[in-house]
Scaffold this motif. Sequence first.
Motif, PDB file in Angstrom:
ATOM      1  N   GLU A 128      42.205  18.645 -23.912  1.00 37.81           N
ATOM      2  CA  GLU A 128      42.674  19.723 -24.787  1.00 37.81           C
ATOM      3  C   GLU A 128      41.868  20.996 -24.551  1.00 37.81           C
ATOM      4  O   GLU A 128      40.643  21.006 -24.627  1.00 37.81           O
ATOM      5  N   ALA A 129      42.593  22.094 -24.276  1.00 41.95           N
ATOM      6  CA  ALA A 129      41.960  23.399 -24.078  1.00 41.95           C
ATOM      7  C   ALA A 129      41.645  24.038 -25.424  1.00 41.95           C
ATOM      8  O   ALA A 129      42.008  23.522 -26.494  1.00 41.95           O
ATOM      9  N   ASN A 130      40.973  25.184 -25.372  1.00 37.32           N
ATOM     10  CA  ASN A 130      40.586  25.891 -26.594  1.00 37.32           C
ATOM     11  C   ASN A 130      41.780  26.231 -27.478  1.00 37.32           C
ATOM     12  O   ASN A 130      41.675  26.264 -28.705  1.00 37.32           O
TER      13      ASN A 130
ATOM     14  N   HIS B  60      39.617  29.980 -16.158  1.00 38.05           N
ATOM     15  CA  HIS B  60      38.170  29.741 -16.178  1.00 38.05           C
ATOM     16  C   HIS B  60      37.775  28.871 -17.377  1.00 38.05           C
ATOM     17  O   HIS B  60      37.011  27.907 -17.244  1.00 38.05           O
ATOM     18  N   GLU B  61      38.319  29.207 -18.532  1.00 35.37           N
ATOM     19  CA  GLU B  61      37.985  28.451 -19.738  1.00 35.37           C
ATOM     20  C   GLU B  61      38.543  27.027 -19.677  1.00 35.37           C
ATOM     21  O   GLU B  61      37.903  26.086 -20.174  1.00 35.37           O
TER      22      GLU B  61
ATOM     23  N   SER C 183      36.288  23.701 -20.157  1.00 32.81           N
ATOM     24  CA  SER C 183      36.649  22.687 -21.160  1.00 32.81           C
ATOM     25  C   SER C 183      36.661  21.295 -20.533  1.00 32.81           C
ATOM     26  O   SER C 183      36.203  20.319 -21.144  1.00 32.81           O
ATOM     27  N   VAL C 184      37.168  21.197 -19.300  1.00 34.19           N
ATOM     28  CA  VAL C 184      37.209  19.907 -18.611  1.00 34.19           C
ATOM     29  C   VAL C 184      35.800  19.435 -18.261  1.00 34.19           C
ATOM     30  O   VAL C 184      35.496  18.240 -18.371  1.00 34.19           O
ATOM     31  N   LEU C 185      34.924  20.347 -17.868  1.00 38.72           N
ATOM     32  CA  LEU C 185      33.537  19.966 -17.601  1.00 38.72           C
ATOM     33  C   LEU C 185      32.911  19.323 -18.841  1.00 38.72           C
ATOM     34  O   LEU C 185      32.263  18.267 -18.752  1.00 38.72           O
ATOM     35  N   LYS C 186      33.108  19.929 -19.992  1.00 36.73           N
ATOM     36  CA  LYS C 186      32.544  19.376 -21.230  1.00 36.73           C
ATOM     37  C   LYS C 186      33.164  18.018 -21.558  1.00 36.73           C
ATOM     38  O   LYS C 186      32.478  17.106 -22.031  1.00 36.73           O
TER      39      LYS C 186
ATOM     40  N   GLN D 228      31.284  28.182 -10.025  1.00 35.42           N
ATOM     41  CA  GLN D 228      30.111  28.946 -10.432  1.00 35.42           C
ATOM     42  C   GLN D 228      30.213  29.356 -11.903  1.00 35.42           C
ATOM     43  O   GLN D 228      29.200  29.406 -12.618  1.00 35.42           O
ATOM     44  N   TYR D 229      31.427  29.643 -12.366  1.00 37.65           N
ATOM     45  CA  TYR D 229      31.636  29.972 -13.785  1.00 37.65           C
ATOM     46  C   TYR D 229      31.195  28.803 -14.674  1.00 37.65           C
ATOM     47  O   TYR D 229      30.495  29.004 -15.675  1.00 37.65           O
ATOM     48  N   CYS D 230      31.604  27.590 -14.305  1.00 36.75           N
ATOM     49  CA  CYS D 230      31.217  26.415 -15.085  1.00 36.75           C
ATOM     50  C   CYS D 230      29.699  26.250 -15.119  1.00 36.75           C
ATOM     51  O   CYS D 230      29.111  25.972 -16.173  1.00 36.75           O
TER      52      CYS D 230
END
Length: 368
Positions: free
Chosen positions: A101-103, A173-174, A178-181, A210-212
């Motif tokens: 689930e995204a933001n 990017h977001e 979110s997937v990294l978390k 790099q953003y993550c």
Amino acid sequence: MGRKYSQELLDKIIERQEVVKIKGAKVLVKSIPDSDEKGAMDPRLYNNMKRQIILMRFLPKRLFKFDTSPKSISKLRGMFNKVKSNPIVEKEINIIHETVEANDGYKIPIRIYKSKTIKENAPILYFIHGGGFFAGSPDVVEELVKLIVEKTDILAVSVDYRLCPENPYPTGHEDCYSVLKWIYNNGESFGGNKSNIFVAGDSAGGNLTQYCTTKDMEDGLGMVKGQLLLYPTINMANVEDEFFKWSRDEFEISPKYKRGVEMTLGIFEGLSDGLGDVLGTKDIKNEYLSPYIREPKGLPPTFITVGEHDFLKVECLAYAAKLNKVGVKTETILYKGLGHAYGDDIGVYPQSEDCAIEMGKFILKYSS
């Protein structure tokens, strides 16, 4: 279908490699396995591009300009979304489809890759595909991800984030962050080790990678153990400094291959100029879209690879030098005779397979 090259060529890449210093940083240079000609294109790449090179001779230069109209985006997606790899992975890899689930509540599709012989408490590779922020998919890089899993028995995750221009920056990017978390909080249920997460991406996916890593550092979460940047887009604003100033003089080109190399440089130069438009922002000179301008001290171990004739080569080698200067553990590989996106060509070019092997070695080396 199998490999389009012999094991001998793979072995020769290793035999002929050498470490050189570029802008003060150590770079592992991997030569064309069966050619000593300076500035040459890899013969397999050249043969595959011959028809395009001939056609490009008759096209006006204005067609190299990146057009962000819906018709142009659709056409480019058709090109960028083609799967070019040959299946060479022999081990059975189980692919699990999930959503995150995204933001804003959107369900982001992801794929989880597990071999039957997965390591206990396995390191986790999180791979983010490229495609200029407007194209690409997990399908394009799937053989690369599967090959790394086969060679290392680690766990891998890939993401199908939302694309521009329909979803303007920073949506994609977001999504990736979110997937990294999610991986950090759920990876252990699939056999992974949350303390050994490595984020990787190619081209625009390198920017998202790099953003993550940057967001992870800013939020103080410590999720990223290392990052792997494949020919990443990291200096969209073309900010010059002691390491970076783009010039065609930075490229050694054999006269025989001049037309082919300059054609690819021209195409990517046109694409690069229009990225702000496709992202839906004029603020490309920020530390997320142009992470090159950010103070890099404190970054985790970083793997960088780029082709000799890639438009992004200059900024990639500059970034490696910049990271090296501040003490970031950085491993950099330059492939002679190649241009952009060789991660998409597993089974087609021996260098592509070699790159997958090197990525796996980097992950295992820095896993605790």
